[in-house]
Design a protein around this motif. Structure first.
Motif, PDB file in Angstrom:
ATOM      1  N   GLY A 204       1.034  -1.296   0.162  1.00 34.44           N
ATOM      2  CA  GLY A 204      -0.150   0.201   0.128  1.00 34.44           C
ATOM      3  C   GLY A 204       0.815   1.928   0.369  1.00 34.44           C
ATOM      4  N   ASP A 205       1.899   1.029   0.480  1.00 37.27           N
ATOM      5  CA  ASP A 205       3.212   2.400   0.164  1.00 37.27           C
ATOM      6  C   ASP A 205       3.331   2.511  -1.523  1.00 37.27           C
ATOM      7  OD1 ASP A 205       3.799   2.163   2.836  1.00 37.27           O
ATOM      8  OD2 ASP A 205       5.906   1.383   2.533  1.00 37.27           O
ATOM      9  N   LEU A 206       2.933   4.150  -1.484  1.00 34.63           N
ATOM     10  CA  LEU A 206       2.128   4.673  -3.361  1.00 34.63           C
ATOM     11  C   LEU A 206       3.621   5.400  -2.980  1.00 34.63           C
ATOM     12  CD1 LEU A 206       0.947   4.969  -5.809  1.00 34.63           C
ATOM     13  CD2 LEU A 206      -0.684   6.453  -4.873  1.00 34.63           C
ATOM     14  N   LEU A 207       4.317   5.975  -3.882  1.00 30.72           N
ATOM     15  CA  LEU A 207       5.015   7.363  -4.316  1.00 30.72           C
ATOM     16  C   LEU A 207       4.815   7.713  -5.983  1.00 30.72           C
ATOM     17  CD1 LEU A 207       7.279   8.662  -3.915  1.00 30.72           C
ATOM     18  CD2 LEU A 207       9.324   7.323  -5.576  1.00 30.72           C
ATOM     19  N   LEU A 208       4.306   8.796  -5.027  1.00 27.62           N
ATOM     20  CA  LEU A 208       3.667   9.678  -6.792  1.00 27.62           C
ATOM     21  C   LEU A 208       4.566  11.253  -7.388  1.00 27.62           C
ATOM     22  CD1 LEU A 208      -0.305  10.220  -5.464  1.00 27.62           C
ATOM     23  CD2 LEU A 208       0.767   8.169  -6.998  1.00 27.62           C
ATOM     24  N   GLY A 209       4.357  11.224  -8.427  1.00 29.04           N
ATOM     25  CA  GLY A 209       4.960  12.640  -9.342  1.00 29.04           C
ATOM     26  C   GLY A 209       4.424  12.837 -10.360  1.00 29.04           C
ATOM     27  N   ASP A 210       4.743  14.242 -10.614  1.00 28.76           N
ATOM     28  CA  ASP A 210       3.755  14.962 -11.428  1.00 28.76           C
ATOM     29  C   ASP A 210       5.654  14.407 -12.677  1.00 28.76           C
ATOM     30  OD1 ASP A 210       4.054  17.294 -13.778  1.00 28.76           O
ATOM     31  OD2 ASP A 210       3.151  18.544 -11.791  1.00 28.76           O
ATOM     32  N   ASP A 211       4.776  14.183 -13.803  1.00 30.47           N
ATOM     33  CA  ASP A 211       5.665  13.327 -14.462  1.00 30.47           C
ATOM     34  C   ASP A 211       6.562  15.024 -14.983  1.00 30.47           C
ATOM     35  OD1 ASP A 211       6.886  11.036 -15.509  1.00 30.47           O
ATOM     36  OD2 ASP A 211       5.940  11.323 -17.471  1.00 30.47           O
ATOM     37  N   GLN A 212       5.415  15.867 -15.325  1.00 36.56           N
ATOM     38  CA  GLN A 212       5.732  17.250 -15.751  1.00 36.56           C
ATOM     39  C   GLN A 212       7.430  17.512 -15.466  1.00 36.56           C
ATOM     40  OE1 GLN A 212       4.140  17.721 -19.207  1.00 36.56           O
ATOM     41  NE2 GLN A 212       3.561  15.705 -18.749  1.00 36.56           N
ATOM     42  N   ARG A 213       7.148  17.456 -14.224  1.00 37.45           N
ATOM     43  CA  ARG A 213       7.765  18.626 -13.437  1.00 37.45           C
ATOM     44  C   ARG A 213       9.104  17.202 -12.874  1.00 37.45           C
ATOM     45  NH1 ARG A 213       4.893  20.870  -8.382  1.00 37.45           N
ATOM     46  NH2 ARG A 213       6.770  21.604  -8.412  1.00 37.45           N
ATOM     47  N   THR A 214       9.357  16.116 -13.023  1.00 37.55           N
ATOM     48  CA  THR A 214      10.477  15.538 -11.903  1.00 37.55           C
ATOM     49  C   THR A 214      10.540  13.819 -12.549  1.00 37.55           C
ATOM     50  OG1 THR A 214       8.428  14.387 -10.678  1.00 37.55           O
ATOM     51  CG2 THR A 214       9.302  15.596  -9.523  1.00 37.55           C
ATOM     52  N   TYR A 215      11.831  13.592 -12.464  1.00 38.43           N
ATOM     53  CA  TYR A 215      12.080  11.931 -13.112  1.00 38.43           C
ATOM     54  C   TYR A 215      12.279  11.225 -12.319  1.00 38.43           C
ATOM     55  CZ  TYR A 215      14.112  14.991 -16.754  1.00 38.43           C
ATOM     56  OH  TYR A 215      13.887  15.027 -17.646  1.00 38.43           O
ATOM     57  N   HIS A 216      11.802   9.973 -12.533  1.00 35.43           N
ATOM     58  CA  HIS A 216      12.202   8.909 -11.484  1.00 35.43           C
ATOM     59  C   HIS A 216      13.479   7.474 -11.675  1.00 35.43           C
ATOM     60  CE1 HIS A 216       8.423   7.879 -13.772  1.00 35.43           C
ATOM     61  NE2 HIS A 216       9.078   6.958 -13.511  1.00 35.43           N
ATOM     62  N   GLN A 217      13.722   6.618 -11.012  1.00 31.21           N
ATOM     63  CA  GLN A 217      13.884   5.526 -10.952  1.00 31.21           C
ATOM     64  C   GLN A 217      14.007   4.742 -10.051  1.00 31.21           C
ATOM     65  OE1 GLN A 217      17.983   6.534 -11.654  1.00 31.21           O
ATOM     66  NE2 GLN A 217      19.226   6.371 -10.001  1.00 31.21           N
ATOM     67  N   VAL A 218      14.472   3.351 -10.027  1.00 29.72           N
ATOM     68  CA  VAL A 218      14.380   1.679  -8.888  1.00 29.72           C
ATOM     69  C   VAL A 218      15.725   1.194  -9.291  1.00 29.72           C
ATOM     70  CG1 VAL A 218      12.956   0.761  -8.299  1.00 29.72           C
ATOM     71  CG2 VAL A 218      11.880   2.051  -9.285  1.00 29.72           C
ATOM     72  N   THR A 219      16.628   0.996  -8.615  1.00 30.33           N
ATOM     73  CA  THR A 219      18.131   0.535  -8.127  1.00 30.33           C
ATOM     74  C   THR A 219      17.481  -0.702  -8.083  1.00 30.33           C
ATOM     75  OG1 THR A 219      17.588  -0.298  -5.969  1.00 30.33           O
ATOM     76  CG2 THR A 219      18.882   2.040  -6.861  1.00 30.33           C
ATOM     77  N   PRO A 220      18.296  -1.695  -9.125  1.00 30.18           N
ATOM     78  CA  PRO A 220      18.409  -3.467  -9.338  1.00 30.18           C
ATOM     79  C   PRO A 220      17.363  -4.183  -7.387  1.00 30.18           C
ATOM     80  CG  PRO A 220      19.964  -2.910 -10.963  1.00 30.18           C
ATOM     81  CD  PRO A 220      19.448  -1.303  -9.200  1.00 30.18           C
ATOM     82  N   ILE A 221      16.747  -5.251  -7.669  1.00 23.44           N
ATOM     83  CA  ILE A 221      16.823  -6.098  -6.844  1.00 23.44           C
ATOM     84  C   ILE A 221      18.151  -7.377  -7.050  1.00 23.44           C
ATOM     85  CG2 ILE A 221      14.268  -4.992  -6.631  1.00 23.44           C
ATOM     86  CD1 ILE A 221      13.459  -7.455  -7.822  1.00 23.44           C
ATOM     87  N   GLU A 222      17.945  -7.617  -6.341  1.00 27.02           N
ATOM     88  CA  GLU A 222      18.632  -9.426  -5.895  1.00 27.02           C
ATOM     89  C   GLU A 222      18.152  -9.777  -4.443  1.00 27.02           C
ATOM     90  OE1 GLU A 222      23.345 -10.540  -5.251  1.00 27.02           O
ATOM     91  OE2 GLU A 222      22.742  -8.095  -5.344  1.00 27.02           O
ATOM     92  N   ALA A 223      17.971 -11.133  -5.277  1.00 28.40           N
ATOM     93  CA  ALA A 223      17.402 -11.901  -3.687  1.00 28.40           C
ATOM     94  C   ALA A 223      18.049 -12.426  -2.299  1.00 28.40           C
ATOM     95  CB  ALA A 223      17.212 -13.535  -4.564  1.00 28.40           C
ATOM     96  N   VAL A 224      17.457 -12.454  -1.797  1.00 30.83           N
ATOM     97  CA  VAL A 224      18.542 -12.822   0.144  1.00 30.83           C
ATOM     98  C   VAL A 224      19.210 -14.303  -0.147  1.00 30.83           C
ATOM     99  CG1 VAL A 224      18.217 -12.337   2.067  1.00 30.83           C
ATOM    100  CG2 VAL A 224      17.063 -10.666   0.938  1.00 30.83           C
ATOM    101  N   ASP A 225      17.910 -15.278  -0.534  1.00 35.47           N
ATOM    102  CA  ASP A 225      18.145 -15.981  -0.540  1.00 35.47           C
ATOM    103  C   ASP A 225      17.757 -16.801  -1.826  1.00 35.47           C
ATOM    104  OD1 ASP A 225      18.487 -19.186  -0.972  1.00 35.47           O
ATOM    105  OD2 ASP A 225      17.342 -19.474   1.426  1.00 35.47           O
ATOM    106  N   LYS A 226      18.971 -17.368  -2.439  1.00 33.72           N
ATOM    107  CA  LYS A 226      19.153 -17.124  -3.949  1.00 33.72           C
ATOM    108  C   LYS A 226      18.234 -18.749  -4.597  1.00 33.72           C
ATOM    109  CE  LYS A 226      22.374 -14.196  -5.506  1.00 33.72           C
ATOM    110  NZ  LYS A 226      22.148 -13.307  -5.551  1.00 33.72           N
ATOM    111  N   THR A 227      18.243 -19.707  -3.176  1.00 36.20           N
ATOM    112  CA  THR A 227      17.477 -21.054  -3.646  1.00 36.20           C
ATOM    113  C   THR A 227      15.949 -20.523  -3.014  1.00 36.20           C
ATOM    114  OG1 THR A 227      17.407 -21.480  -1.056  1.00 36.20           O
ATOM    115  CG2 THR A 227      19.311 -21.395  -2.790  1.00 36.20           C
ATOM    116  N   LYS A 228      15.082 -19.251  -3.215  1.00 34.78           N
ATOM    117  CA  LYS A 228      13.773 -19.497  -3.187  1.00 34.78           C
ATOM    118  C   LYS A 228      12.833 -18.008  -3.870  1.00 34.78           C
ATOM    119  CE  LYS A 228      14.302 -20.366   1.974  1.00 34.78           C
ATOM    120  NZ  LYS A 228      13.795 -20.320   3.120  1.00 34.78           N
ATOM    121  N   PRO A 229      11.912 -18.539  -4.066  1.00 41.73           N
ATOM    122  CA  PRO A 229      11.678 -17.350  -5.249  1.00 41.73           C
ATOM    123  C   PRO A 229      11.487 -15.837  -4.232  1.00 41.73           C
ATOM    124  CG  PRO A 229      10.221 -19.295  -4.739  1.00 41.73           C
ATOM    125  CD  PRO A 229      10.946 -19.175  -3.544  1.00 41.73           C
ATOM    126  N   ALA A 230      11.563 -14.496  -4.908  1.00 38.01           N
ATOM    127  CA  ALA A 230      12.335 -13.053  -4.758  1.00 38.01           C
ATOM    128  C   ALA A 230      12.114 -12.096  -6.089  1.00 38.01           C
ATOM    129  CB  ALA A 230      13.599 -13.565  -5.090  1.00 38.01           C
TER     130      ALA A 230
END
Length: 248
Positions: A204-230
């Motif tokens: 339910g956390d939500l990040l909103l942006g005015d796309d005319q005034r701002t830019y956004h990006q998201v860093t990569p994700i990595e599994a904590v336990d690579k043997t399990k779903p992530a």
């Protein structure tokens, strides 16, 4: 106009944030208050992310993204919400250097997703907020339920890097984080000054942006336990102004 003129205290705070800085973080508790959602509502809605399809349009050859796509038209004054005929999704290269410039044909939203009362309330309430900010009378709403998986390799929530979506307002709503690190969201102003860095962590956390005034990006994700779903599950929302603004 009753929905717009009777915004809740939590919704008014979102309007103020977007008006002042062009972006705003809506905490899960505040969004739940705005849309009248319980933990059970969020859990039911999140199950839709188990039925996404592999994105075969990744120009980097990645097989880490699953999604669907659909569009609505919203009248924020009558709350009339209309599902539009399914069509390809397209961004131009100017906005998406990796995957832009082609028609991307994704599987449509499922009936369960479209008919979920939480979705309807979310789309309408965001429409009220955005119209209060910029006086748009009608919205084209593009919805992208997306799952990024990690597993043995990293997953890329935003492989195109820092960008705009080419719309009016953009949002990223977290539905699930499972067995991962990373996925840090950052927003910037037009001069590329840092506005916010946050890791969406609660459903339910939500990040909103005015796309005319701002830019956004998201860093990569990595599994904590690579043997399990992530994975990282989000609903990306794009609101595009349609002709017909309020008189000044």
């Amino acid at each position: 106009m009753s929905g717009i003129t009777t915004l809740s205290t939590e919704a008014r705070a979102v309007v103020d944030g977007l008006s002042n800085t062009g972006e705003h973080l809506v905490a899960s508790a505040d969004l739940s208050a705005i849309v009248g959602a319980s933990a059970e509502d969020w859990a039911r809605f999140a199950k839709n992310w188990e039925d996404l399809k592999l994105d075969t349009f990744m120009a980097d050859g990645g097989t880490y993204r699953y999604r669907r796509y659909g569009q609505f038209e919203l009248d924020p004054f009558t709350d009339e919400l209309t599902l539009l005929p399914h069509e390809p999704y397209r961004q131009e290269k100017f906005f998406n250097k990796l995957n832009g410039g082609v028609d991307r044909v994704y599987e449509p939203l499922t009936d369960e997703f479209v008919n979920d009362p939480l979705l309807r309330k979310l789309v309408i309430e965001l429409g009220h907020i955005f119209t209060t900010v910029d006086d748009t009378r009608r919205w084209l709403v593009k919805l992208h339920p997306v799952r990024i998986i990690a597993g043995e390799n990293i997953g890329q929530p935003a492989p195109e890097g820092r960008h705009r979506d080419g719309v009016t307002f953009v949002g990223s709503l977290l539905l699930d984080r499972l067995n991962i690190t990373g996925g840090e969201s950052t927003t910037y102003d037009e001069q590329q000054n840092l506005l916010r860095t946050v890791t969406l962590s609660e459903r339910g956390d939500l990040l909103l942006g005015d796309d005319q005034r701002t830019y956004h990006q998201v860093t990569p994700i990595e599994a904590v336990d690579k043997t399990k779903p992530a994975h990282r599950d989000v609903l990306v929302v794009n609101y595009c102004s349609l002709p017909g603004r309020l008189p000044s």
